[in-house]
Design a protein around this motif. Structure first.
Motif, PDB file in Angstrom:
ATOM      1  N   TYR A  84       0.845  -1.199   0.000  1.00  9.73           N
ATOM      2  CA  TYR A  84       0.000   0.000   0.000  1.00  9.73           C
ATOM      3  C   TYR A  84       0.883   1.253   0.000  1.00  9.73           C
ATOM      4  CZ  TYR A  84      -3.706  -3.167   1.597  1.00  9.73           C
ATOM      5  OH  TYR A  84      -4.600  -4.188   1.716  1.00  9.73           O
ATOM      6  N   LYS A  85       0.405   2.290  -0.631  1.00 10.61           N
ATOM      7  CA  LYS A  85       1.136   3.555  -0.673  1.00 10.61           C
ATOM      8  C   LYS A  85       0.498   4.622   0.208  1.00 10.61           C
ATOM      9  CE  LYS A  85       3.802   1.735  -3.769  1.00 10.61           C
ATOM     10  NZ  LYS A  85       5.163   1.280  -3.384  1.00 10.61           N
ATOM     11  N   GLU A  86      -0.750   4.402   0.570  1.00  9.84           N
ATOM     12  CA  GLU A  86      -1.500   5.397   1.331  1.00  9.84           C
ATOM     13  C   GLU A  86      -1.685   4.938   2.776  1.00  9.84           C
ATOM     14  OE1 GLU A  86      -3.489   8.165  -0.037  1.00  9.84           O
ATOM     15  OE2 GLU A  86      -2.571   8.006  -2.004  1.00  9.84           O
ATOM     16  N   LYS A  87      -1.636   5.888   3.667  1.00  9.27           N
ATOM     17  CA  LYS A  87      -1.853   5.601   5.076  1.00  9.27           C
ATOM     18  C   LYS A  87      -3.334   5.336   5.334  1.00  9.27           C
ATOM     19  CE  LYS A  87      -0.857   7.487   9.664  1.00  9.27           C
ATOM     20  NZ  LYS A  87      -0.327   8.649  10.432  1.00  9.27           N
ATOM     21  N   SER A  88      -3.613   4.453   6.296  1.00  9.73           N
ATOM     22  CA  SER A  88      -4.996   4.142   6.640  1.00  9.73           C
ATOM     23  C   SER A  88      -5.708   5.385   7.178  1.00  9.73           C
ATOM     24  CB  SER A  88      -5.033   3.035   7.702  1.00  9.73           C
ATOM     25  OG  SER A  88      -6.338   2.846   8.189  1.00  9.73           O
ATOM     26  N   PRO A  89      -6.996   5.578   6.844  1.00  9.25           N
ATOM     27  CA  PRO A  89      -7.751   6.737   7.345  1.00  9.25           C
ATOM     28  C   PRO A  89      -8.205   6.564   8.797  1.00  9.25           C
ATOM     29  CG  PRO A  89      -9.149   5.376   5.981  1.00  9.25           C
ATOM     30  CD  PRO A  89      -7.771   4.785   5.883  1.00  9.25           C
ATOM     31  N   PHE A  90      -8.016   5.358   9.327  1.00  9.01           N
ATOM     32  CA  PHE A  90      -8.474   5.093  10.692  1.00  9.01           C
ATOM     33  C   PHE A  90      -7.383   5.416  11.707  1.00  9.01           C
ATOM     34  CE2 PHE A  90     -10.713   2.172   7.850  1.00  9.01           C
ATOM     35  CZ  PHE A  90     -12.025   2.531   8.118  1.00  9.01           C
ATOM     36  N   GLU A  91      -7.798   5.947  12.840  1.00  9.27           N
ATOM     37  CA  GLU A  91      -6.868   6.307  13.900  1.00  9.27           C
ATOM     38  C   GLU A  91      -7.050   5.367  15.094  1.00  9.27           C
ATOM     39  OE1 GLU A  91      -4.617   8.655  13.644  1.00  9.27           O
ATOM     40  OE2 GLU A  91      -5.277   9.422  11.692  1.00  9.27           O
ATOM     41  N   LEU A  92      -5.969   5.124  15.796  1.00  9.62           N
ATOM     42  CA  LEU A  92      -6.093   4.287  16.995  1.00  9.62           C
ATOM     43  C   LEU A  92      -6.616   5.124  18.152  1.00  9.62           C
ATOM     44  CD1 LEU A  92      -3.516   4.822  19.187  1.00  9.62           C
ATOM     45  CD2 LEU A  92      -2.269   3.915  17.242  1.00  9.62           C
ATOM     46  N   ASN A  93      -7.410   4.485  18.981  1.00  9.53           N
ATOM     47  CA  ASN A  93      -7.998   5.161  20.130  1.00  9.53           C
ATOM     48  C   ASN A  93      -8.084   4.155  21.269  1.00  9.53           C
ATOM     49  OD1 ASN A  93      -9.265   6.913  21.861  1.00  9.53           O
ATOM     50  ND2 ASN A  93     -11.286   6.701  20.896  1.00  9.53           N
ATOM     51  N   LEU A  94      -7.162   4.250  22.223  1.00  7.11           N
ATOM     52  CA  LEU A  94      -7.065   3.263  23.288  1.00  7.11           C
ATOM     53  C   LEU A  94      -7.530   3.825  24.621  1.00  7.11           C
ATOM     54  CD1 LEU A  94      -3.538   1.802  22.446  1.00  7.11           C
ATOM     55  CD2 LEU A  94      -5.747   0.876  21.780  1.00  7.11           C
ATOM     56  N   SER A  95      -8.392   3.070  25.283  1.00  7.08           N
ATOM     57  CA  SER A  95      -8.797   3.430  26.640  1.00  7.08           C
ATOM     58  C   SER A  95      -7.730   2.971  27.620  1.00  7.08           C
ATOM     59  CB  SER A  95     -10.135   2.772  26.978  1.00  7.08           C
ATOM     60  OG  SER A  95      -9.963   1.360  27.057  1.00  7.08           O
ATOM     61  N   LEU A  96      -7.906   3.324  28.887  1.00  9.27           N
ATOM     62  CA  LEU A  96      -6.951   2.899  29.915  1.00  9.27           C
ATOM     63  C   LEU A  96      -6.927   1.376  30.032  1.00  9.27           C
ATOM     64  CD1 LEU A  96      -4.968   4.059  31.970  1.00  9.27           C
ATOM     65  CD2 LEU A  96      -6.812   4.003  33.671  1.00  9.27           C
ATOM     66  N   ASP A  97      -8.119   0.766  29.939  1.00  4.89           N
ATOM     67  CA  ASP A  97      -8.186  -0.699  29.990  1.00  4.89           C
ATOM     68  C   ASP A  97      -7.479  -1.315  28.779  1.00  4.89           C
ATOM     69  OD1 ASP A  97      -9.563  -0.683  32.358  1.00  4.89           O
ATOM     70  OD2 ASP A  97     -11.542  -0.850  31.423  1.00  4.89           O
ATOM     71  N   ASP A  98      -7.636  -0.667  27.638  1.00  3.62           N
ATOM     72  CA  ASP A  98      -6.958  -1.153  26.434  1.00  3.62           C
ATOM     73  C   ASP A  98      -5.446  -1.111  26.603  1.00  3.62           C
ATOM     74  OD1 ASP A  98      -9.279  -1.692  25.041  1.00  3.62           O
ATOM     75  OD2 ASP A  98      -9.377   0.305  24.150  1.00  3.62           O
TER      76      ASP A  98
END
Length: 247
Positions: free
Chosen positions: A189-203
């Motif tokens: 792939y040449k393009e970065k994913s449009p999704f962002e990581l989002n982690l809770s404290l439990d995660d």
């Protein structure tokens, strides 16, 4: 007549002695030839085994290098988790996640040693210590196999499902390079994913535990490979010393 009989008797005795000497010489020559053939077979076998072990040593060193990179990446990820920096350096995290999935498993070449053990050729080797070493080789590899399978299963069944729900793993494509892709055939792939990581404290807690568990399982393989390397190096030294005696 008595004189003639005595001469014939002595002549016959002489003939018998000559025949016996001839037989003994023939047996001795045959024994020498057989010994020479067996010595040649032993040298050829020792040389073949040494070549196989040297190949395995090279493969081991490469596997250890790859697996050390995995260990360091696990430690680095843990440091980022504890510093609450996972979201701050996503590119570094993407690369580290690729790294921890790039673990290696040493695949020993055992064609020669397997044949030697299974076909009864082990008796050709006169050095008892070498016979014992070769006999222990296959057992040692079998003992390591369980840890390799456990690490792989844990990564596939536990760590990957966790990561796939929380991280844009496709970003690893941007820097992915497979070691065996010598001709650069890989298309990524040449393009970065449009999704962002989002982690809770439990995660974050679970992430640290997942990374630790992967490292913990991985540590067994690393130690096993280092022990196997010591075994292989010792065996090569024994084989070289034995071959020097044959020169």
């Amino acid at each position: 007549m008595e004189n003639k009989t005595g001469k014939y008797f002595k002549y016959a005795i002489g003939e018998i002695i000559l025949v016996v000497i001839g037989i003994l010489l023939a047996l001795q020559i045959n024994s020498w030839n057989q010994q020479r053939i067996e010595d040649k077979q032993e040298v050829e076998l020792l040389t073949s085994i040494k070549d196989e072990f040297q190949h395995n040593l090279s493969e081991l060193n490469q596997s250890i290098e790859v697996n050390n990179k995995v260990t360091k990446s696990c430690v680095k990820l843990t440091d980022l988790i504890r510093a609450d920096s996972i979201v701050k350096v996503p590119e570094i995290v993407d690369q580290l996640l690729v790294n921890i999935g790039g673990f290696s498993s040493f695949d020993a070449r055992i064609g020669i040693t397997g044949e030697v053990v299974n076909s009864g050729k082990l008796s050709i080797l006169k050095n008892k210590r070498i016979r014992t070493q070769i006999g222990n080789w296959l057992t040692l590899l079998a003992d390591c196999e369980e840890d390799i399978l456990f690490r792989s299963d844990n990564y596939t069944l536990n760590l990957m499902p966790f990561l796939m729900k929380r991280f844009p793993l496709a970003n690893g494509e941007l820097t992915k390079k497979l070691e065996f892709d010598k001709g650069n055939y890989l298309i990524t792939y040449k393009e970065k994913s449009p999704f962002e990581l989002n982690l809770s404290l439990d995660d974050l807690l679970e992430f640290e535990n997942q990374v630790w568990h992967h490292k913990h399982n991985h540590d067994y393989i690393v130690i096993n490979e280092l022990n196997v390397r010591d075994f292989v190096s010792t065996t090569i030294k024994m084989l070289e010393e034995e071959l020097e005696k044959k020169e």
